[in-house]
Design an enzyme around this catalytic site. Structure first.
Site, PDB file in Angstrom:
ATOM      1  N   LYS A 145      -1.443  -7.581  -8.497  1.00 49.76           N
ATOM      2  CA  LYS A 145      -2.403  -7.583  -7.802  1.00 49.76           C
ATOM      3  C   LYS A 145      -1.723  -6.612  -7.118  1.00 49.76           C
ATOM      4  O   LYS A 145      -0.744  -7.019  -5.792  1.00 49.76           O
ATOM      5  CB  LYS A 145      -1.865  -9.225  -6.975  1.00 49.76           C
ATOM      6  CG  LYS A 145      -3.748  -9.299  -6.415  1.00 49.76           C
ATOM      7  CD  LYS A 145      -4.271  -8.497  -5.093  1.00 49.76           C
ATOM      8  CE  LYS A 145      -2.895  -8.804  -3.857  1.00 49.76           C
ATOM      9  NZ  LYS A 145      -3.623  -8.056  -2.541  1.00 49.76           N
TER      10      LYS A 145
ATOM     11  N   GLU B   4      -5.187  -3.980  -1.787  1.00 51.11           N
ATOM     12  CA  GLU B   4      -6.228  -3.500  -1.878  1.00 51.11           C
ATOM     13  C   GLU B   4      -6.742  -2.145  -1.280  1.00 51.11           C
ATOM     14  O   GLU B   4      -8.318  -1.810  -0.707  1.00 51.11           O
ATOM     15  CB  GLU B   4      -7.427  -4.925  -1.464  1.00 51.11           C
ATOM     16  CG  GLU B   4      -7.598  -5.269   0.510  1.00 51.11           C
ATOM     17  CD  GLU B   4      -5.886  -5.700   0.299  1.00 51.11           C
ATOM     18  OE1 GLU B   4      -5.913  -6.510   1.498  1.00 51.11           O
ATOM     19  OE2 GLU B   4      -5.087  -6.025  -0.366  1.00 51.11           O
TER      20      GLU B   4
ATOM     21  N   PHE C 201       0.789  -1.440  -0.411  1.00 49.03           N
ATOM     22  CA  PHE C 201      -0.273   0.318   0.055  1.00 49.03           C
ATOM     23  C   PHE C 201       1.032   0.733   0.302  1.00 49.03           C
ATOM     24  O   PHE C 201       0.248   2.446  -0.470  1.00 49.03           O
ATOM     25  CB  PHE C 201      -1.024   0.029   1.214  1.00 49.03           C
ATOM     26  CG  PHE C 201      -0.364   0.352   2.893  1.00 49.03           C
ATOM     27  CD1 PHE C 201      -0.012   1.014   2.950  1.00 49.03           C
ATOM     28  CD2 PHE C 201      -0.105  -1.121   3.231  1.00 49.03           C
ATOM     29  CE1 PHE C 201       0.835   1.724   4.121  1.00 49.03           C
ATOM     30  CE2 PHE C 201       1.030  -0.420   4.372  1.00 49.03           C
ATOM     31  CZ  PHE C 201       0.822   0.983   4.773  1.00 49.03           C
TER      32      PHE C 201
ATOM     33  N   CYS D 144       9.465   1.281   3.992  1.00 46.53           N
ATOM     34  CA  CYS D 144      11.041   0.736   3.567  1.00 46.53           C
ATOM     35  C   CYS D 144      12.533   1.011   3.948  1.00 46.53           C
ATOM     36  O   CYS D 144      13.277   0.417   4.400  1.00 46.53           O
ATOM     37  CB  CYS D 144      10.563  -0.956   2.445  1.00 46.53           C
ATOM     38  SG  CYS D 144      11.672  -0.783   1.451  1.00 46.53           S
TER      39      CYS D 144
ATOM     40  N   SER E 190       5.699  -7.003   3.723  1.00 47.42           N
ATOM     41  CA  SER E 190       6.476  -7.323   4.882  1.00 47.42           C
ATOM     42  C   SER E 190       7.392  -7.669   4.985  1.00 47.42           C
ATOM     43  O   SER E 190       6.905  -9.050   4.335  1.00 47.42           O
ATOM     44  CB  SER E 190       4.975  -7.383   6.313  1.00 47.42           C
ATOM     45  OG  SER E 190       4.371  -8.309   5.638  1.00 47.42           O
TER      46      SER E 190
ATOM     47  N   GLU F 298       9.554  -4.016  13.172  1.00 46.01           N
ATOM     48  CA  GLU F 298       9.390  -2.392  11.637  1.00 46.01           C
ATOM     49  C   GLU F 298       7.654  -1.541  12.796  1.00 46.01           C
ATOM     50  O   GLU F 298       7.160  -1.957  12.122  1.00 46.01           O
ATOM     51  CB  GLU F 298       9.357  -3.179  10.379  1.00 46.01           C
ATOM     52  CG  GLU F 298       9.071  -2.225   9.507  1.00 46.01           C
ATOM     53  CD  GLU F 298       8.744  -2.575   7.864  1.00 46.01           C
ATOM     54  OE1 GLU F 298       9.472  -2.578   7.162  1.00 46.01           O
ATOM     55  OE2 GLU F 298       8.723  -3.591   7.983  1.00 46.01           O
TER      56      GLU F 298
END
Length: 499
Positions: A173, A176, A149, A281, A226, A382
């Site tokens: 993909k 969402e 995201f 990240c 992640s 994280e």
């Protein structure tokens, strides 16, 4: 309410599963959109469209592919504000950050435009009598990308432009949580002349992810997200015989030596820790201060952090926006509220922050934690939010040992005026990307992006040369031709006979 549907076979395809996910405006907390969540049948349809398109795209000329990509680059450039606006509306990041995301994605489109040089093969002649050996690279077929995201346009563009330039077809993909940018990227590709089915966008949740990981017609999977999910993606896809690059999480450190320019280091720490609300990240989430400079460095970071303007991403005055969801905001806040009990000094506490007129938004302020220990949750996990931990080390060696003990190895940085210290650091630190007086060392498009240890699962980094190699496979051809002078009797090729 607006509905985001799939893009399959060159057109919008309405979801048929009956399942939809909410998409919120992070600045207001209001649900503005719903996104169709794919069933396994819809996964099959997207892969089938890509497989059908591969029959012609996979054998198309490099000239035809690059012509489409050059037109695509021009359309993306012309519509970068529109793409950025969608990112801000669904992710929440400020418009300038969103524009920067689009620009970094465009770098990879530009790299893909030059794919003709990247796909050149090798030839060795006369390795034996009249024997030549050549090495070529060929496409894989249908490949998939599963993206996060936090960069809904950039990370997809780190994947599919190179993949399709190499002759593959692609099923994307996206997250969402902010799906609209991916659809616009696909629509612009179609406008540029990309044939139907070469790029497909399939929205969904774990059902769609598992469908792609288990689909026999998907040859390779790229992932960014992640570490726990990256590990799952890698193990599942690998077990199904697929090629995988799965980029995981991070806990990026910045080592500040006593000779560093503290103003430059403080500026860098603030921008790297709090930019894009820390939802990246490559964010610096841990500063390791060496020697006696710690108190002064923390004071300068605090001074700068307190001036950051937080507000809606579409407000030009805002320098930091909200977090993606209320659930994520609360999780980030929990690390700050628990920090003092685990021995940290809470220099800045951003929990409870709100913006007037937008009280229901997913707001959190900037948090700065000092004297953090390596066994605290705020250090080990994280956080993926605007929380900066400061740790102390007496020496360079102690600082590097602390950093190398982390299970993550994505990006890191050192701030110093000493070239010898910087040289030692770049060789001794266990991370895939290193910055010297550069806080976020994201490589340019023609170098590859990727970490070490629990930050990467698979052998290939993303984009650059590694990206080209990931989306192609090598083939070696050994050829022997008889000398034309030895042609059979009665066949005259115009060469003198050898006897």
């Amino acid at each position: 309410m607006k509905t985001v549907n799939h893009w399959i076979g060159g057109k919008t395809v309405e979801g048929t599963s009956g399942n939809y996910g909410p998409v919120t405006d992070p600045a207001t907390g209001a649900v503005t959109t719903q996104v169709a969540l794919a069933s396994l049948e819809e996964v099959d349809a997207a892969v089938a469209a890509a497989k059908d398109a591969y029959a012609t795209w996979g054998t198309s000329s490099l000239a035809a592919r690059t012509a489409v990509l050059f037109r695509y680059r021009a359309l993306l450039d012309a519509r970068r504000d529109d793409i950025a606006a969608l990112i801000t509306a669904e992710h929440g990041k400020v418009h300038s950050d969103a524009l920067g995301e689009v620009a970094r994605g465009l770098e990879i489109v530009e790299l893909a435009c030059g794919i003709t040089t990247q796909l050149k093969g090798e030839l060795s002649t006369q390795v034996s009598s009249r024997v030549d050996v050549s090495s070529i690279r060929q496409s894989l077929g249908v490949v998939a990308g599963i993206t996060p995201f936090n960069f809904p346009a950039m990370v997809p563009m780190w994947m599919f432009p190179l993949a399709i330039a190499c002759g593959n077809t692609f099923v994307l993909k996206p997250s969402e949580k902010d799906p609209s940018a991916a659809n616009l990227l696909a629509e612009l590709a179609a406008e540029a002349g990309l044939p139907d089915g070469v790029l497909n966008v399939l929205h969904g949740d774990k059902v769609a992810v598992d469908g792609l990981l288990n689909h026999p017609d998907v040859a390779a999977v790229s992932f960014v997200g992640s570490t726990p999910i990256a590990r799952y993606i890698h193990s599942t896809a690998s077990a199904n015989g697929k090629r995988v690059q799965a980029l995981g999480g991070a806990k990026n450190h910045m080592l500040v030596l006593p000779d560093a320019d503290l103003d430059a280091a403080a500026d860098a720490a603030v921008s790297a820790a709090y930019g894009s609300a820390g939802e990246r990240c490559m964010a610096i989430s841990a500063v390791v201060a060496v020697g006696a400079i710690g108190d002064e460095l923390v004071a300068r970071i605090k001074e700068r952090a307190e001036k950051i303007k937080i507000g809606p991403g579409n407000d030009p005055a805002s320098e930091m926006g909200p977090l993606i969801t209320a659930v994520h905001r609360d999780k980030v806040a929990s690390y700050v509220t628990g920090a003092a009990a685990q021995g940290a000094d809470v220099v800045l506490d951003g929990t409870g922050y709100t913006v007037d007129g937008f009280e229901d938004g997913h707001w959190i302020g900037l948090s700065l934690l000092d004297h953090v220990t390596t066994d605290s949750d705020a250090y080990k996990d994280e956080i993926f939010g605007p929380v900066l931990c400061v740790l102390r080390a007496e020496t360079y060696e102690e600082g590097v040992a602390l950093m190398n003990a982390s299970p993550f190895g994505n990006g890191t940085a050192i701030f110093t005026r000493d070239g010898g210290a910087a040289r030692r650091f770049q060789l001794e630190i266990e991370a895939g990307m290193v910055g010297v007086n550069v806080p976020i060392p994201v490589p340019v498009g023609y170098h590859s992006f990727g970490g070490w240890k629990d930050s990467l699962f698979g052998d290939h980094h993303i984009y650059g040369n590694d990206g080209v190699h990931f989306y192609t496979r090598g083939k070696v051809v050994t050829t022997r031709w008889p000398d034309p002078a030895d042609a059979p009797a009665g066949v005259d090729l115009g060469f003198p006979r050898n006897h």
